[in-house]
Design a protein around this motif. Structure first.
Motif, mmCIF file in Angstrom:
data_model
loop_
_atom_site.group_PDB
_atom_site.id
_atom_site.type_symbol
_atom_site.label_atom_id
_atom_site.label_comp_id
_atom_site.label_asym_id
_atom_site.label_seq_id
_atom_site.Cartn_x
_atom_site.Cartn_y
_atom_site.Cartn_z
ATOM 1 N N PRO A 75 0.752 -1.290 0.031
ATOM 2 C CA PRO A 75 0.143 -0.124 0.077
ATOM 3 C C PRO A 75 0.870 1.297 -0.038
ATOM 4 O O PRO A 75 0.346 2.338 -0.200
ATOM 5 C CB PRO A 75 -0.901 -0.175 1.104
ATOM 6 N N GLY A 76 2.030 1.158 0.458
ATOM 7 C CA GLY A 76 2.819 2.419 0.637
ATOM 8 C C GLY A 76 3.348 2.756 -0.934
ATOM 9 O O GLY A 76 4.023 3.798 -0.993
ATOM 10 N N HIS A 77 3.144 1.999 -2.087
ATOM 11 C CA HIS A 77 3.575 2.241 -3.218
ATOM 12 C C HIS A 77 2.443 2.943 -4.150
ATOM 13 O O HIS A 77 2.391 3.360 -5.166
ATOM 14 C CB HIS A 77 3.963 1.081 -4.134
ATOM 15 N N LEU A 78 1.105 3.026 -3.316
ATOM 16 C CA LEU A 78 0.022 3.909 -3.991
ATOM 17 C C LEU A 78 -0.069 4.721 -3.215
ATOM 18 O O LEU A 78 -0.576 4.782 -2.118
ATOM 19 C CB LEU A 78 -1.380 2.852 -3.792
ATOM 20 N N ALA A 94 -12.877 13.439 6.417
ATOM 21 C CA ALA A 94 -11.649 13.290 5.533
ATOM 22 C C ALA A 94 -10.588 13.004 6.482
ATOM 23 O O ALA A 94 -9.746 12.322 6.076
ATOM 24 C CB ALA A 94 -11.579 14.409 4.620
ATOM 25 N N ILE A 95 -10.356 13.633 7.512
ATOM 26 C CA ILE A 95 -9.276 13.632 8.536
ATOM 27 C C ILE A 95 -9.418 12.286 9.107
ATOM 28 O O ILE A 95 -8.418 11.585 9.183
ATOM 29 C CB ILE A 95 -9.524 14.715 9.539
ATOM 30 N N LYS A 102 -3.538 5.919 6.501
ATOM 31 C CA LYS A 102 -2.206 5.910 6.980
ATOM 32 C C LYS A 102 -1.873 4.850 7.550
ATOM 33 O O LYS A 102 -0.701 4.086 7.638
ATOM 34 C CB LYS A 102 -1.804 7.391 7.703
ATOM 35 N N GLU A 103 -2.626 4.485 8.676
ATOM 36 C CA GLU A 103 -2.224 3.371 9.627
ATOM 37 C C GLU A 103 -2.367 2.139 8.924
ATOM 38 O O GLU A 103 -1.323 1.012 9.226
ATOM 39 C CB GLU A 103 -3.698 3.145 10.835
ATOM 40 N N TYR A 104 -3.063 1.657 7.694
ATOM 41 C CA TYR A 104 -2.844 0.811 6.920
ATOM 42 C C TYR A 104 -1.671 0.626 6.153
ATOM 43 O O TYR A 104 -1.178 -0.340 5.671
ATOM 44 C CB TYR A 104 -4.235 0.725 5.895
ATOM 45 N N GLN A 127 -2.783 14.300 9.182
ATOM 46 C CA GLN A 127 -1.184 13.668 9.265
ATOM 47 C C GLN A 127 -0.827 13.260 7.740
ATOM 48 O O GLN A 127 -0.806 11.877 7.638
ATOM 49 C CB GLN A 127 -1.225 12.609 10.114
ATOM 50 N N ALA A 128 -0.973 14.055 6.924
ATOM 51 C CA ALA A 128 -0.475 13.682 5.647
ATOM 52 C C ALA A 128 1.483 13.302 5.446
ATOM 53 O O ALA A 128 1.781 14.031 6.274
ATOM 54 C CB ALA A 128 -0.770 14.591 4.560
#
Length: 221
Positions: A75-78, A94-95, A102-104, A127-128
């Motif tokens: 998922p870090g590559h998407l 949205a937040i 992010k947690e995923y 937290q983007a």
């Protein structure tokens, strides 16, 4: 070729944009899967956009987690690009969505930063991972120096928050030099490439190095 500005508003108006977006997301996941074991492209991320309308029609957490599981990709590559407008329309939802994604393990980018009205007020709550700065700051204007000061301040703010910056709309070597001087991390724009098919992209960048559009790369056959 039909410009995005022509057909995207029509799809949004008629509630069909989510179908196009889902198709693009799936194509991106399919490409990441094909690159998975490649020594160069296997480390690449692909960025996809999330329309403000998508959040009304889809359970985005369910959609994206399902896609990465179906195609068995990291998922870090998407990289998921979310515009400020999403936060203006449905800020709490949205937040929370960003937090869960992010947690995923997804990479989250705030797209077109500086084009809306709530930039600084919501930035403290989001937290983007990446801040993408709107191309309007690079357009010629009678207030060029003021635009440069604002851009430099945004880059400095992002650095303090630990967020790499991507500047959109880079088209000239002078812009590259100026942006590098104020500390921008990544440049995106026609200076490096116009939109190209995947096969052409793989041929132009066989070693993973980005070069100006005027400097062709000869791929080894």
């Amino acid at each position: 070729m039909i410009p995005l500005a022509v057909f995207i508003p029509i799809l949004e108006e008629h509630g069909k944009i989510w179908q196009l977006d889902y198709h693009i997301w799936e194509m991106a996941c399919r490409l990441l899967k094909s690159w998975k074991d490649d020594p160069v492209f296997g480390s690449y991320r692909i960025s996809v956009n999330i329309s403000v309308k998508d959040i009304y029609y889809l359970d985005l957490y369910e959609v994206f987690t399902h896609l990465v599981e179906e195609y068995k990709i990291d998922p870090g590559h998407l990289e998921l690009e979310i515009t400020e407008t999403v936060f203006m329309d449905k800020p709490k939802e949205a937040i929370l969505l960003i937090q869960r994604l992010k947690e995923y393990g997804f990479t989250i980018a705030i797209d077109d930063f500086g084009s809306g009205y709530s930039s600084l007020s919501f930035l403290k709550d989001i937290q983007a991972d990446i801040l993408k700065i709107d191309m309007e700051f690079l357009r010629k204007t009678e207030h060029q120096e003021r635009s440069r000061i604002i851009l430099r301040s945004i880059v400095a703010l992002a650095r303090e928050l630990g967020m790499p910056t991507v500047v959109e709309g880079v088209e000239t070597s002078q812009q590259v030099r100026d942006l590098a001087q104020i500390g921008c991390d990544i440049f995106q724009g026609f200076y490096y490439s116009r939109p190209v098919p995947v096969a052409d992209f793989e041929e132009r960048f066989p070693d993973g190095l980005a070069r100006p559009w005027s400097e062709p790369v000869q791929a080894e056959k």
